[in-house]
Motif scaffolding. Structure first.
Motif, PDB file in Angstrom:
ATOM      1  N   ASP A 102       0.144  -1.499  -0.013  1.00 33.45           N
ATOM      2  CA  ASP A 102       0.059  -0.234  -0.171  1.00 33.45           C
ATOM      3  C   ASP A 102       0.645   1.269   0.067  1.00 33.45           C
ATOM      4  N   VAL A 103       0.771   2.046  -0.538  1.00 33.35           N
ATOM      5  CA  VAL A 103       0.938   2.946  -1.035  1.00 33.35           C
ATOM      6  C   VAL A 103       0.346   4.788  -0.092  1.00 33.35           C
ATOM      7  N   ASN A 127      -7.648   0.914  -1.154  1.00 37.72           N
ATOM      8  CA  ASN A 127      -7.637   1.717  -0.724  1.00 37.72           C
ATOM      9  C   ASN A 127      -8.665   3.249  -0.485  1.00 37.72           C
ATOM     10  N   ARG A 128      -7.955   4.639   0.122  1.00 35.38           N
ATOM     11  CA  ARG A 128      -8.605   4.854   0.919  1.00 35.38           C
ATOM     12  C   ARG A 128      -9.043   6.463   0.623  1.00 35.38           C
ATOM     13  N   LEU A 129      -9.709   7.698   0.679  1.00 38.51           N
ATOM     14  CA  LEU A 129     -10.034   8.739   0.718  1.00 38.51           C
ATOM     15  C   LEU A 129     -10.353   9.240   2.007  1.00 38.51           C
ATOM     16  N   LEU A 130     -10.062  10.697   1.468  1.00 43.63           N
ATOM     17  CA  LEU A 130     -10.286  11.380   2.775  1.00 43.63           C
ATOM     18  C   LEU A 130     -11.323  12.511   2.947  1.00 43.63           C
ATOM     19  N   PHE A 173      -4.296  13.407   1.105  1.00 44.81           N
ATOM     20  CA  PHE A 173      -3.925  12.930   1.214  1.00 44.81           C
ATOM     21  C   PHE A 173      -5.099  11.024   0.713  1.00 44.81           C
ATOM     22  N   PHE A 174      -4.186  10.725  -0.226  1.00 42.00           N
ATOM     23  CA  PHE A 174      -4.710   9.423  -0.527  1.00 42.00           C
ATOM     24  C   PHE A 174      -3.766   8.144  -0.384  1.00 42.00           C
TER      25      PHE A 174
END
Length: 254
Positions: A102-103, A127-130, A173-174
Motif C-alpha cells: 500500500d502507498v 484504497n482510501r480517500l479522506l 492525502f490518498f
C-alpha cells in the motif's frame, strides 16, 4: 506501507519575495517544521518507509532532514522541472509507487491532527480517500463528491448537473493498494507522455476514480483539525486556529 510526500513546489502563492522563498515543508509551527511533523506522525502510525519528492531548493530540505536526524532512512527523488505541475513530480517517484504494498500519497504543505493520518492508515490493505464535510465553499477547495458512497467527482470546479448525495473537501492525502498504485502510475505516465505534465496530480487521481476499475473507501474526518497551506492567511490560520487544537509532538531527533 510506504509514504510518498510531495514537497517539490515553489509555494508562489505565499507571496514571498524571491530571495525569501523556501519549500513549504520547512514552514515551522511551534518550533517544528511541517516535514518533521510528517515524519514523526508517520513513525507514530508505524510507517517508516518514506520517499520524499523534492524540487525547489532540495538542498534546504536535505539540510532539514539532517537536522531532524530521523532514525529511519528517507529516500529522496528530484523533479528538476518543479515549475511544472505536480503530475510530473508524481511521475518522478513512479518506481516508489509501483514497488509493492500500500502507498500513501501525501502533500507536504498540510498541518494536520493525528486523527487524519490514523484514519488513512487504519485496517488492512485498502484504497482510501479522506473527506471533510465541514469546508468553506469556493473555487479553492478540491471537492470530493460521493453518490451512494461511490466517488463521482474530485475537482475544484463542479459540473452544474453533477448528481451526488455527499460533498466535502478532499484532504490532500490518498491511500492506494498495490494494483491501484500501479494503475495510477500508468495514468500519470499518460499525462506526461501526452504533454500534460503541467497538470495537478489530483486530475490523475480523478481519472483513476472515474474509470471505476478500483473500489475506493472514504473515511470521514470531519471535526479533525487540518489545513493546507497555500496563502499567507493560511499560515496565520494554521498558527492561531489549527495548531492550538493539535496534540504536542515529540521531536524525532530527541
Amino acid at each position: 506501507m510506504r509514504a510518498i510526500i510531495l514537497a517539490a513546489g515553489l509555494g508562489l502563492r505565499l507571496q514571498q519575495p524571491p530571495q525569501a522563498q523556501f519549500p513549504k515543508c520547512l514552514l515551522q509551527f511551534d518550533g517544528m517544521s511541517l516535514l518533521e511533523r510528517h515524519l514523526q506522525m508517520l513513525e507514530n502510525a508505524g510507517v517508516t518507509d518514506v520517499v520524499l519528492a523534492l524540487g525547489f531548493q532540495p538542498e534546504s530540505v536535505q539540510a532539514e532532514l539532517e537536522r531532524i536526524n530521523w532514525p529511519h532512512k528517507v529516500e529522496t527523488a528530484l523533479n528538476t522541472r518543479y515549475d511544472l505541475g505536480s503530475v510530473l513530480t508524481v511521475h518522478t517517484v513512479a518506481e516508489a509507487l509501483t514497488r509493492g504494498g500500500d502507498v500513501l500519497l501525501m502533500d507536504a504543505d498540510v498541518l494536520y491532527d493525528e486523527r487524519i493520518l490514523n484514519a488513512l492508515v487504519a485496517g488492512e490493505t485498502v484504497n482510501r480517500l479522506l473527506i471533510d464535510r465541514d469546508f468553506e465553499a469556493g473555487d479553492e477547495p478540491v471537492k470530493l463528491c460521493l453518490k451512494d458512497d461511490v466517488p463521482v467527482e474530485l475537482r475544484k470546479q463542479l459540473a452544474v448537473n453533477l448528481e451526488y448525495d455527499t460533498i466535502g473537501e478532499s484532504v490532500g492525502f490518498f491511500r492506494f493498494r498495490q494494483e491501484t498504485a500501479q494503475r495510477f502510475a500508468e495514468i500519470v505516465a499518460g499525462y506526461v507522455e501526452s504533454g500534460r505534465a503541467n497538470m495537478p496530480h489530483e486530475e490523475a487521481v480523478r481519472d483513476l476514480l472515474l474509470e471505476r476499475s478500483q473500489v475506493f473507501h472514504t473515511a470521514d474526518v470531519t471535526g479533525a483539525p487540518w489545513i493546507e497551506i497555500d496563502f499567507p492567511n493560511d499560515v496565520v490560520r494554521a498558527s492561531t486556529e489549527i495548531l492550538p487544537q493539535l496534540q504536542p509532538l515529540v521531536s524525532a531527533s530527541r
